[in-house]
Design an enzyme around this catalytic site. Structure first.
Site, PDB file in Angstrom:
ATOM      1  N   HIS A   1      -9.565   8.604 -65.192  1.00 30.63           N
ATOM      2  CA  HIS A   1      -9.709   8.196 -63.784  1.00 30.63           C
ATOM      3  C   HIS A   1      -9.880   9.406 -62.887  1.00 30.63           C
ATOM      4  CE1 HIS A   1      -8.010   4.419 -65.269  1.00 30.63           C
ATOM      5  NE2 HIS A   1      -8.521   3.874 -64.186  1.00 30.63           N
TER       6      HIS A   1
ATOM      7  N   LYS B   1     -13.415   4.674 -71.666  1.00 35.67           N
ATOM      8  CA  LYS B   1     -13.550   4.150 -70.301  1.00 35.67           C
ATOM      9  C   LYS B   1     -13.415   5.262 -69.265  1.00 35.67           C
ATOM     10  CE  LYS B   1     -10.605   1.449 -67.364  1.00 35.67           C
ATOM     11  NZ  LYS B   1      -9.170   1.272 -67.462  1.00 35.67           N
TER      12      LYS B   1
ATOM     13  N   ASN C   1     -39.992  -4.200 -44.360  1.00 37.58           N
ATOM     14  CA  ASN C   1     -38.674  -4.626 -44.863  1.00 37.58           C
ATOM     15  C   ASN C   1     -38.741  -5.057 -46.330  1.00 37.58           C
ATOM     16  OD1 ASN C   1     -39.977  -7.068 -44.683  1.00 37.58           O
ATOM     17  ND2 ASN C   1     -38.229  -8.167 -43.826  1.00 37.58           N
TER      18      ASN C   1
ATOM     19  N   GLN D   1     -38.250 -15.300 -44.005  1.00 32.95           N
ATOM     20  CA  GLN D   1     -38.712 -13.965 -44.410  1.00 32.95           C
ATOM     21  C   GLN D   1     -38.283 -13.696 -45.863  1.00 32.95           C
ATOM     22  OE1 GLN D   1     -36.984 -10.936 -45.043  1.00 32.95           O
ATOM     23  NE2 GLN D   1     -35.018 -12.003 -44.866  1.00 32.95           N
TER      24      GLN D   1
END
Ligand code: NAP
Length: 532
Positions: free
Chosen positions: A131, A157, A337, A502
């Site tokens: 971590h 992990k 967009n 849209q």
């Protein structure tokens, strides 16, 4: 298959059980029992419960130094983990640094853990975790490889705080590359909003598992989605490696309901693809770098994106610098967009806002485009939304008056589009009402959450029952402006209609198929209801 793991903090069995039951009901495949604060008897009882053991379990007892809550000494923690291992959870998760720096852990736990080739005994299998709660470790790949070297690790992990989308893309790159070198299963999680795609796309990348919480529960790490989001919005259990990726690029973007709209549409037509939020910082360089990084990951299969504030101008610049194709109206608007990245040929861009707005107006009024061309339209605001709508109306031939707080901005916009079939002029916002209009369109953010009581104009007495009032703001759906206009007898059109129409244009460009508007509308309404 990639499992959804629900983390459950176990302080008492009584408090943990409702979370366990909710997680299983909502579709969790595994449970992580975080026993940092659980007494020995509680660990014994929770691991003996049939309603817990109906799913595979991960036992985790993390010390404060590891970001957990266990407050005793390291030898007390080791004794509790040893005891828990004898109660045969399916996995036990140990922090790599603890394993590496504290040889007692390996010495005491190894006899209790399943060997790497042991698929028969009920001994728990080892997960080694690394971590970093501040940033992505510079040597992330080396750390993962070093963990994979430790016998008898089954799952390697890493979880780290993502500062930006590039940090998340590095996890996806490692998912792509490391299985060529190591045999263990991987879980690589970029925490925080910028890392969300590492959780959503864990199934596409064949991770061992991803974490998700039941709706309404507290998360155990920043950025955890809900189980329902993963299963229903992102179709986690159906994702395939080759699925193309689409997304909405914005900053911020967590509030966007576009993932709900597009994924519901994909699901409805059984389209193999997933649509995710893509947070990218406002500068052009950040936009360019993020798009480049996504296009360079072959397995990501990044095929297109919706682009929202503040990136619409950046998208147009990107398209131009990559010799992309653009339709005439979008070129005239100057901002776009939508970006399409087809597997072959040039990239394409468009501005679907203007067609979305015109279509919402056409359907909402039952007018033809020719009818619309003969109307006088008052547009409130002179920003990006107004620009797209003015361009659309001017192309049709409507007469447009742009009312804006900053007159100069309205004048510049009018000057740009006047004579483009229609007549476009500018006026101060305070002058709204002096000239009668058939249609009024609010293109300012006035009335949007959290400022729901704000009106875009001070005086609404100029609105009457002969008029159509269209508010582009869609959250809330019925803005104060629409409610007031409705009370004065005007016909009203909600901004959600523009958003949906849209999105329909984008959807059809992404999939090559007709958009299921009804399904997309239901998803949008449900998403907005959840946000209110
Ligand atoms: P923008 O580029 O920032 O422009 C905002 C415009 O509104 C400017 O002209 C600004 O005037 C004016 N304005 C801001 N606050 C105001 C207030 N309190 N009273 C009166 N005028 C105000 O924003 P945009 O991109 O055009 O977006 C505007 C709105 O359109 C957003 O709220 C969004 O919800 C909506 N929108 C909806 C859709 C849809 O699909 N439904 C799509 C795009 C946008 P000045 O020039 O004087 O600053």
């Amino acid at each position: 298959m990639t499992s959804i793991v629900a983390p459950v903090f176990v302080r008492s069995v009584q408090a943990a059980l409702p979370q366990v039951l909710a997680a299983i009901k909502q579709g969790a495949d595994m449970l992580e029992l975080r026993c940092d604060e659980a007494a020995r008897e509680v660990v014994e009882e929770i691991l003996a419960r049939p309603d817990v053991r109906c799913k595979p379990t991960i036992l985790t007892i993390r010390a404060k130094a590891e970001g957990g809550l266990f407050s005793g000494s390291e030898s007390e923690r080791l004794r509790l983990i040893q005891h828990a291992c004898r109660l045969t959870p399916d996995y036990v998760d140990i922090e790599y640094d603890t394993w590496r720096k504290n040889p007692e852990f390996a010495a005491e736990l190894l006899p209790l853990l399943a060997a790497a080739d042991d698929h028969v005994s009920r001994k728990p299998k080892l997960i080694l975790s690394n971590h970093d709660f501040s940033s992505r470790p510079a040597d992330l790949q080396q750390r993962l490889l070093a963990m994979a070297d430790i016998t008898p690790v089954r799952i390697v992990k890493a979880a780290y705080q993502a500062q930006n989308l590039l940090d998340a893309l590095e996890a996806l790159r490692l998912y792509q590359e490391l299985p060529k070198i190591i045999s263990q299963s991987l879980v690589i999680i970029a925490m925080g909003e910028a890392g969300l795609i590492t959780r959503i796309l864990a199934a596409k990348y064949n991770a061992a598992f991803t974490f998700a919480v039941p709706a309404g529960s507290a998360t155990t790490a920043p950025g955890q989605p809900t189980i329902t989001d993963l299963i229903h919005t992102y179709r986690f259990k159906r994702q395939q490696r080759n699925w193309p990726l689409y997304g909405v690029i914005g900053w911020p973007v967590a509030h966007s309901i576009s993932p709900m709209i597009h994924n519901a549409g994909f699901d409805s037509i059984d389209f193999s693809g997933v649509y995710v939020p893509l947070p990218v910082e406002p500068e052009y360089e950040a936009f360019r770098t993020a798009i480049t990084a996504m296009r360079e990951l072959p397995e990501l299969n990044f095929c297109g994106a919706s682009v929202t504030i503040p990136h619409k101008a950046n998208a147009a610049r990107y398209l131009q610098s990559h010799s992309g194709l653009l339709d005439d109206t979008s070129a005239r608007i100057g901002v776009i967009n939508t970006l399409y990245f087809p597997p072959h040929g040039p990239i394409r861009g468009t501005n679907s806002d203007w067609c979305g707005a015109i279509e919402a107006l056409r359907v909402g009024t039952n007018w033809s485009l020719t009818d619309l061309a003969h109307k006088r339209v008052g547009v409130l605001g002179a920003g990006g939304a107004a620009r797209a709508i003015v361009a659309g109306l001017a192309t049709l031939g409507s007469t447009v008056i742009i009312y804006n707080r900053t007159l100069k901005r309205a004048q510049e916009l009018a000057h740009e589009f006047n004579g483009n079939t229609g007549h476009v002029s500018a006026a101060q916002l305070d002058e709204f009402g002096a000239t009668p209009c058939n249609v009024v369109i609010n293109c300012t953010p006035a009335g949007m959450v959290p400022h729901v009581t704000t009106l875009p104009v001070n005086d609404i007495r100029a609105i009457d029952s002969s008029m159509v009032v269209f508010d582009t703001v869609y959250n809330p759906r019925r803005t104060r402006f629409l409610l007031a206009a409705g009370e004065r007898g005007a016909k009203t059109i909600e901004g959600l209609e523009m958003l949906l129409r849209q999105a329909v244009v984008q959807f059809e460009g992404f999939t090559g198929q007709s958009a299921p508007l009804g399904v997309m509308r239901i998803a949008a309404e449900a998403a907005l209801d959840r946000k209110l």
